[in-house]
Design a protein around this motif. Structure first.
Motif, PDB file in Angstrom:
ATOM      1  N   GLN A 122       0.854  -1.188   0.000  1.00  0.00           N
ATOM      2  CA  GLN A 122       0.000   0.000   0.000  1.00  0.00           C
ATOM      3  C   GLN A 122       0.891   1.239   0.000  1.00  0.00           C
ATOM      4  O   GLN A 122       2.116   1.146  -0.079  1.00  0.00           O
ATOM      5  N   CYS A 123       0.265   2.407   0.072  1.00  0.00           N
ATOM      6  CA  CYS A 123       0.972   3.677   0.005  1.00  0.00           C
ATOM      7  C   CYS A 123       2.197   3.711   0.917  1.00  0.00           C
ATOM      8  O   CYS A 123       2.115   3.354   2.094  1.00  0.00           O
ATOM      9  N   VAL A 124       3.344   4.147   0.365  1.00  0.00           N
ATOM     10  CA  VAL A 124       4.543   4.369   1.173  1.00  0.00           C
ATOM     11  C   VAL A 124       4.453   5.796   1.720  1.00  0.00           C
ATOM     12  O   VAL A 124       4.703   6.768   1.026  1.00  0.00           O
ATOM     13  N   SER A 125       4.055   5.895   2.970  1.00  0.00           N
ATOM     14  CA  SER A 125       3.690   7.180   3.571  1.00  0.00           C
ATOM     15  C   SER A 125       4.870   7.972   4.099  1.00  0.00           C
ATOM     16  O   SER A 125       4.782   9.196   4.258  1.00  0.00           O
ATOM     17  N   SER A 126       5.988   7.294   4.383  1.00  0.00           N
ATOM     18  CA  SER A 126       7.133   7.998   4.953  1.00  0.00           C
ATOM     19  C   SER A 126       8.422   7.256   4.613  1.00  0.00           C
ATOM     20  O   SER A 126       8.450   6.018   4.622  1.00  0.00           O
ATOM     21  N   ASP A 150       0.426  -0.310   4.676  1.00  0.00           N
ATOM     22  CA  ASP A 150       0.280  -1.766   4.822  1.00  0.00           C
ATOM     23  C   ASP A 150       0.671  -2.244   6.220  1.00  0.00           C
ATOM     24  O   ASP A 150       0.820  -3.441   6.454  1.00  0.00           O
ATOM     25  N   HIS A 151       0.833  -1.288   7.160  1.00  0.00           N
ATOM     26  CA  HIS A 151       1.110  -1.534   8.588  1.00  0.00           C
ATOM     27  C   HIS A 151       2.564  -1.892   8.864  1.00  0.00           C
ATOM     28  O   HIS A 151       2.906  -2.241   9.999  1.00  0.00           O
ATOM     29  N   SER A 152       3.441  -1.803   7.878  1.00  0.00           N
ATOM     30  CA  SER A 152       4.825  -2.243   8.089  1.00  0.00           C
ATOM     31  C   SER A 152       5.823  -1.107   8.028  1.00  0.00           C
ATOM     32  O   SER A 152       5.610  -0.085   7.362  1.00  0.00           O
ATOM     33  N   ILE A 153       6.927  -1.303   8.753  1.00  0.00           N
ATOM     34  CA  ILE A 153       8.135  -0.486   8.649  1.00  0.00           C
ATOM     35  C   ILE A 153       9.218  -1.404   8.111  1.00  0.00           C
ATOM     36  O   ILE A 153       9.401  -2.519   8.617  1.00  0.00           O
ATOM     37  N   ARG A 154       9.919  -0.966   7.080  1.00  0.00           N
ATOM     38  CA  ARG A 154      10.938  -1.817   6.466  1.00  0.00           C
ATOM     39  C   ARG A 154      12.268  -1.064   6.378  1.00  0.00           C
ATOM     40  O   ARG A 154      12.294   0.154   6.190  1.00  0.00           O
ATOM     41  N   ARG A 155      13.339  -1.845   6.512  1.00  0.00           N
ATOM     42  CA  ARG A 155      14.690  -1.306   6.342  1.00  0.00           C
ATOM     43  C   ARG A 155      15.298  -1.938   5.101  1.00  0.00           C
ATOM     44  O   ARG A 155      15.210  -3.145   4.908  1.00  0.00           O
ATOM     45  N   TRP A 156      15.924  -1.097   4.274  1.00  0.00           N
ATOM     46  CA  TRP A 156      16.425  -1.549   2.977  1.00  0.00           C
ATOM     47  C   TRP A 156      17.930  -1.342   2.875  1.00  0.00           C
ATOM     48  O   TRP A 156      18.460  -0.335   3.340  1.00  0.00           O
ATOM     49  N   ASP A 157      18.600  -2.302   2.215  1.00  0.00           N
ATOM     50  CA  ASP A 157      19.999  -2.151   1.853  1.00  0.00           C
ATOM     51  C   ASP A 157      20.047  -1.426   0.509  1.00  0.00           C
ATOM     52  O   ASP A 157      19.551  -1.935  -0.497  1.00  0.00           O
ATOM     53  N   VAL A 193      -2.194   1.433  10.184  1.00  0.00           N
ATOM     54  CA  VAL A 193      -1.678   2.288   9.123  1.00  0.00           C
ATOM     55  C   VAL A 193      -0.622   3.213   9.719  1.00  0.00           C
ATOM     56  O   VAL A 193      -0.821   3.783  10.792  1.00  0.00           O
ATOM     57  N   ILE A 194       0.520   3.352   9.056  1.00  0.00           N
ATOM     58  CA  ILE A 194       1.595   4.203   9.556  1.00  0.00           C
ATOM     59  C   ILE A 194       1.706   5.441   8.673  1.00  0.00           C
ATOM     60  O   ILE A 194       1.797   5.334   7.450  1.00  0.00           O
ATOM     61  N   ASN A 195       1.679   6.608   9.300  1.00  0.00           N
ATOM     62  CA  ASN A 195       1.745   7.882   8.579  1.00  0.00           C
ATOM     63  C   ASN A 195       3.122   8.517   8.586  1.00  0.00           C
ATOM     64  O   ASN A 195       3.464   9.244   7.654  1.00  0.00           O
ATOM     65  N   CYS A 196       3.898   8.283   9.649  1.00  0.00           N
ATOM     66  CA  CYS A 196       5.150   9.017   9.801  1.00  0.00           C
ATOM     67  C   CYS A 196       6.202   8.136  10.465  1.00  0.00           C
ATOM     68  O   CYS A 196       5.880   7.197  11.202  1.00  0.00           O
ATOM     69  N   LEU A 197       7.452   8.489  10.210  1.00  0.00           N
ATOM     70  CA  LEU A 197       8.579   7.674  10.649  1.00  0.00           C
ATOM     71  C   LEU A 197       9.791   8.574  10.820  1.00  0.00           C
ATOM     72  O   LEU A 197       9.995   9.508  10.045  1.00  0.00           O
ATOM     73  N   ASP A 198      10.603   8.313  11.850  1.00  0.00           N
ATOM     74  CA  ASP A 198      11.882   9.007  11.981  1.00  0.00           C
ATOM     75  C   ASP A 198      12.852   8.133  12.759  1.00  0.00           C
ATOM     76  O   ASP A 198      12.438   7.278  13.567  1.00  0.00           O
ATOM     77  N   SER A 210      -2.548   5.508  12.467  1.00  0.00           N
ATOM     78  CA  SER A 210      -4.012   5.649  12.531  1.00  0.00           C
ATOM     79  C   SER A 210      -4.591   5.379  13.914  1.00  0.00           C
ATOM     80  O   SER A 210      -5.709   4.889  14.038  1.00  0.00           O
ATOM     81  N   ASP A 211      -3.834   5.690  14.955  1.00  0.00           N
ATOM     82  CA  ASP A 211      -4.344   5.708  16.321  1.00  0.00           C
ATOM     83  C   ASP A 211      -3.570   6.785  17.070  1.00  0.00           C
ATOM     84  O   ASP A 211      -2.656   7.390  16.514  1.00  0.00           O
ATOM     85  N   PRO A 212      -3.917   7.075  18.317  1.00  0.00           N
ATOM     86  CA  PRO A 212      -3.267   8.202  19.018  1.00  0.00           C
ATOM     87  C   PRO A 212      -1.924   7.868  19.650  1.00  0.00           C
ATOM     88  O   PRO A 212      -1.401   8.662  20.433  1.00  0.00           O
ATOM     89  N   ILE A 213      -1.327   6.721  19.339  1.00  0.00           N
ATOM     90  CA  ILE A 213      -0.141   6.249  20.060  1.00  0.00           C
ATOM     91  C   ILE A 213       1.128   6.478  19.242  1.00  0.00           C
ATOM     92  O   ILE A 213       1.239   6.029  18.099  1.00  0.00           O
ATOM     93  N   LEU A 214       2.088   7.183  19.839  1.00  0.00           N
ATOM     94  CA  LEU A 214       3.420   7.338  19.273  1.00  0.00           C
ATOM     95  C   LEU A 214       4.272   6.190  19.801  1.00  0.00           C
ATOM     96  O   LEU A 214       4.419   6.020  21.011  1.00  0.00           O
TER      97      LEU A 214
END
Length: 436
Positions: free
Chosen positions: A276-280, A295-302, A317-322, A336-340
């Motif tokens: 699904q959409c790559v949001s960040s 798509d609910h995932s965080i991925r790390r790429w080489d 759903v994940i909107n932001c990442l740092d 998509s919920d109030p939890i950081l």
């Protein structure tokens, strides 16, 4: 929760000694004193200000925070010591630091539509993206110096690129848009300007088949990556002089006058895996990219191989990442919920969050680590609030509620200010934040 320490009587006393890493005139007397056990943050802060004023007639009171064994105190001393199993029989060492609260709200910078994105990584200016299709450069005092004109759809993401050492006068920034393209812009900062200068992109990056939602620069500033609604992450070269991957070089005509040359570039490579959409996207080291998706995932790429080497799911759903915190290895994300949520991928055998902060009451749209602190980060939400966090306590250090509608983006600026934008069409600047 945060008793002021002065309104109720308490027969119990505790022996405390105040210590700090702050420099004079912030040094309190080193001797221990006896204080009521019902003192909490505000009572401790008032007491400490009295001690500092006793040794300095010119002292002006300011708020402080307090740590015991590395954890911020957010209840009365008595409650804290009981919860942590700390004896009241010995002298309690309390470290104090400057409170992380904004001291000023600057005049807001007005846009013509929603402010979708902001980058405060350069001390000299702020870069914003707006749903009116323009990028904007802002200087101190709410002055818009440059208008980045060229996108045919809302700007969704912006980033400032590190200039090359031999060309430090030129500022280079990038913008991404729902028009499926990225654009690269070059301009020179000016001290005074009567009205914003219109700038045209020197390079257009096309290749996504869906709206571009996110973008990040490689640390050297020579490349950018972008995440899209087409579920991919594309990697791009930004050098305007590089002929590789050039597909066209054209001159456009408008009102019978030639406009500056614009080159178009293709993606160097594409990372495929999200559904699904790559949001960040974040590019913290040359060899590593992180991406987050609906798509609910965080991925790390080489970067070299294009292979995924870590995948985490949070069921939302994940909107932001740092990426930041200790040794710049902790992952912060909101959705998509109030939890950081905060993860430490170095922890073996588990991919559960190590911290969860839940003071927002709607979707989280943005999160950013402070570049010079292992503990501090900022978050923004559809609830209209921007919150400042410290990993050493579960409660926000400060809540900025100057926006009148949903907040879409937030970042740190000059290390002591927070910049944010949202559906009220304003860029807000909260300054005077002391982060140690």
């Amino acid at each position: 929760m945060d008793n002021d320490g002065g309104g109720s009587e308490s027969s119990r006393q505790v022996q405390v000694r105040f210590v700090t890493k702050l420099n004079p005139p912030y040094k309190a007397p080193p001797s221990s004193i006896s204080i009521p056990a019902n003192f909490a943050r505000f009572g401790l802060s008032a007491l400490l200000n009295n001690l500092l004023q006793a040794g300095n007639a010119d002292w002006e009171a300011e708020p402080f925070d307090f740590l015991i064994d590395g954890e911020l105190v957010r209840m009365s001393l008595e409650e804290f010591l009981l919860a942590k199993g700390i004896s009241t029989e010995k002298i309690l060492q309390i470290e104090y630091i400057k409170a992380i609260v904004p001291k000023r709200e600057e005049e807001p910078c007005s846009h013509d539509d929603w402010v979708s994105s902001v980058d405060g990584s350069k001390d000299g200016y702020i870069l914003t993206g707006c749903y009116d299709g323009f990028g904007r450069i802002w200087r101190t005092g709410g002055i818009c110096t440059h208008l980045l004109d060229g996108h045919s759809g809302p700007v969704t993401s912006v980033c400032i690129l590190k200039p090359k050492a031999d060309n430090v006068g030129d500022q280079i920034v990038a913008t991404a848009s729902k028009d499926k393209a990225l654009r690269l812009w070059k301009f020179v900062l000016e001290d005074s300007i009567d009205q914003p200068k219109k700038v045209r992109a020197f390079k257009i990056l096309r290749g996504h088949t869906g709206a571009v939602q996110s973008m990040a620069a490689e640390p050297s500033g020579e490349m950018v990556c972008s995440g899209s609604w087409d579920c991919t992450v594309n990697l791009w070269n930004i050098d305007a002089q590089v002929e590789d991957n050039m597909v066209s070089l054209k001159k456009r005509r408008k009102n019978t006058e030639d406009e500056e040359l614009q080159s178009e570039g293709e993606a160097l490579s594409t990372l495929v895996g999200h559904t699904q959409c790559v949001s960040s996207v974040i590019w913290p080291q040359h060899e590593t990219i992180y991406s987050a998706s609906w798509d609910h995932s965080i991925r790390r790429w080489d970067v070299e191989t294009g292979e995924e080497n870590l995948r985490m799911s949070c069921g939302k759903v994940i909107n932001c990442l740092d990426i930041g915190g200790e040794s710049s290895t902790l992952i912060a994300a909101g959705g998509s919920d109030p939890i950081l949520r905060i993860w430490d991928p170095r922890k073996p055998g588990t991919l559960s969050p190590i911290f969860q902060f839940s003071s927002h009451n709607s979707w989280i749209t943005s999160c950013k680590w402070h570049k010079k602190s292992w503990f501090h980060l900022v978050s923004a939400s559809y609830d209209g609030k921007v919150m400042l966090w410290d990993l050493r306590t579960a409660w926000p250090l400060a809540v900025i509620d100057s926006h009148k509608d949903k907040v879409f983006c937030a970042d740190w600026w000059k290390n002591d200010a927070v910049v944010s934008g949202g559906a009220d069409s304003k860029l807000r600047i909260s300054s005077g934040i002391s982060v140690q």
